[in-house]
Motif scaffolding. Structure first.
Motif, PDB file in Angstrom:
ATOM      1  N   ALA A   1     -64.684  13.777  26.691  1.00 25.29           N
ATOM      2  CA  ALA A   1     -65.802  14.769  26.265  1.00 25.29           C
ATOM      3  C   ALA A   1     -66.977  14.392  26.275  1.00 25.29           C
ATOM      4  O   ALA A   1     -67.419  13.116  25.813  1.00 25.29           O
ATOM      5  CB  ALA A   1     -65.139  15.240  24.845  1.00 25.29           C
ATOM      6  N   GLU A   2     -67.788  15.101  26.769  1.00 29.08           N
ATOM      7  CA  GLU A   2     -69.294  14.889  26.668  1.00 29.08           C
ATOM      8  C   GLU A   2     -69.810  14.982  25.480  1.00 29.08           C
ATOM      9  O   GLU A   2     -69.681  15.843  24.932  1.00 29.08           O
ATOM     10  CB  GLU A   2     -70.130  15.600  27.767  1.00 29.08           C
ATOM     11  CG  GLU A   2     -69.695  15.207  29.331  1.00 29.08           C
ATOM     12  CD  GLU A   2     -70.311  13.802  29.625  1.00 29.08           C
ATOM     13  OE1 GLU A   2     -71.286  13.312  29.289  1.00 29.08           O
ATOM     14  OE2 GLU A   2     -69.343  13.177  30.275  1.00 29.08           O
ATOM     15  N   LYS A   3     -70.524  13.782  25.081  1.00 30.40           N
ATOM     16  CA  LYS A   3     -71.045  14.155  23.517  1.00 30.40           C
ATOM     17  C   LYS A   3     -72.703  14.033  23.930  1.00 30.40           C
ATOM     18  O   LYS A   3     -73.240  13.050  24.206  1.00 30.40           O
ATOM     19  CB  LYS A   3     -70.828  13.014  22.675  1.00 30.40           C
ATOM     20  CG  LYS A   3     -69.303  12.981  22.674  1.00 30.40           C
ATOM     21  CD  LYS A   3     -68.572  11.775  22.111  1.00 30.40           C
ATOM     22  CE  LYS A   3     -67.242  11.835  21.960  1.00 30.40           C
ATOM     23  NZ  LYS A   3     -66.632  11.153  23.182  1.00 30.40           N
ATOM     24  N   ASP A   4     -73.376  15.212  23.422  1.00 35.64           N
ATOM     25  CA  ASP A   4     -74.828  15.348  23.437  1.00 35.64           C
ATOM     26  C   ASP A   4     -75.604  14.399  22.150  1.00 35.64           C
ATOM     27  O   ASP A   4     -74.891  14.423  21.275  1.00 35.64           O
ATOM     28  CB  ASP A   4     -75.194  16.868  23.552  1.00 35.64           C
ATOM     29  CG  ASP A   4     -74.672  17.592  24.689  1.00 35.64           C
ATOM     30  OD1 ASP A   4     -74.535  16.864  25.900  1.00 35.64           O
ATOM     31  OD2 ASP A   4     -74.364  18.714  24.448  1.00 35.64           O
ATOM     32  N   GLU A   5     -76.661  13.817  22.805  1.00 32.65           N
ATOM     33  CA  GLU A   5     -77.425  13.238  21.629  1.00 32.65           C
ATOM     34  C   GLU A   5     -77.733  14.433  20.705  1.00 32.65           C
ATOM     35  O   GLU A   5     -78.047  15.347  20.837  1.00 32.65           O
ATOM     36  CB  GLU A   5     -78.790  12.661  22.110  1.00 32.65           C
ATOM     37  CG  GLU A   5     -79.322  11.657  21.410  1.00 32.65           C
ATOM     38  CD  GLU A   5     -80.636  10.852  21.911  1.00 32.65           C
ATOM     39  OE1 GLU A   5     -81.586  10.744  21.237  1.00 32.65           O
ATOM     40  OE2 GLU A   5     -80.198  10.509  22.946  1.00 32.65           O
ATOM     41  N   GLY A   6     -77.834  13.886  19.330  1.00 35.77           N
ATOM     42  CA  GLY A   6     -78.095  15.042  18.219  1.00 35.77           C
ATOM     43  C   GLY A   6     -76.859  15.701  17.711  1.00 35.77           C
ATOM     44  O   GLY A   6     -77.252  16.293  16.878  1.00 35.77           O
TER      45      GLY A   6
END
Length: 110
Positions: free
Chosen positions: A4-9
């Motif tokens: 899974a892609e994890k976005d910053e913040g």
């Protein structure tokens, strides 16, 4: 595997274990709905696959979830947790379903 892609913040709340009443995922759902109202950056990451229909069915006994247990996706052979969580008040864009992972794959995701 998910990757899974994890976005910053983003703030990720992880919950794992076979989906069944005694594991408390119904309480995770109830708590996350409240938490998410105050934290729009929060996402719920789940690893809740359960291959035992008898124990899976026990989640239906909770007052915190509606519509019974999640349905099996016959194409993938996994529980359709994203739709089920959305039916239970959690926006699908806030759910990361890790699917069925072994311990080595789980270590990579977490």
């Amino acid at each position: 595997a998910c990757s899974a892609e994890k976005d910053e913040g983003e703030f990720i709340v992880f919950s794992g274990g076979k989906l069944e009443l005694r594991k408390g995922q119904d309480l995770v759902i109830a708590a996350f709905k409240v938490f998410a109202q105050a934290h729009p950056e929060a996402k719920l990451m789940v690893a809740w696959q359960n291959d035992w229909p008898q124990t899976l069915a026990t989640i239906s006994n909770s007052s915190h979830v509606q519509g019974g247990a999640p349905k099996l996706d016959t194409n993938t052979g996994t529980l359709n947790l994203v739709d089920w969580l959305e039916e239970n008040g959690i926006d699908r864009d806030r759910v990361i379903d890790l699917g069925r992972l072994d311990q080595a794959e789980m270590a990579v995701e977490l």
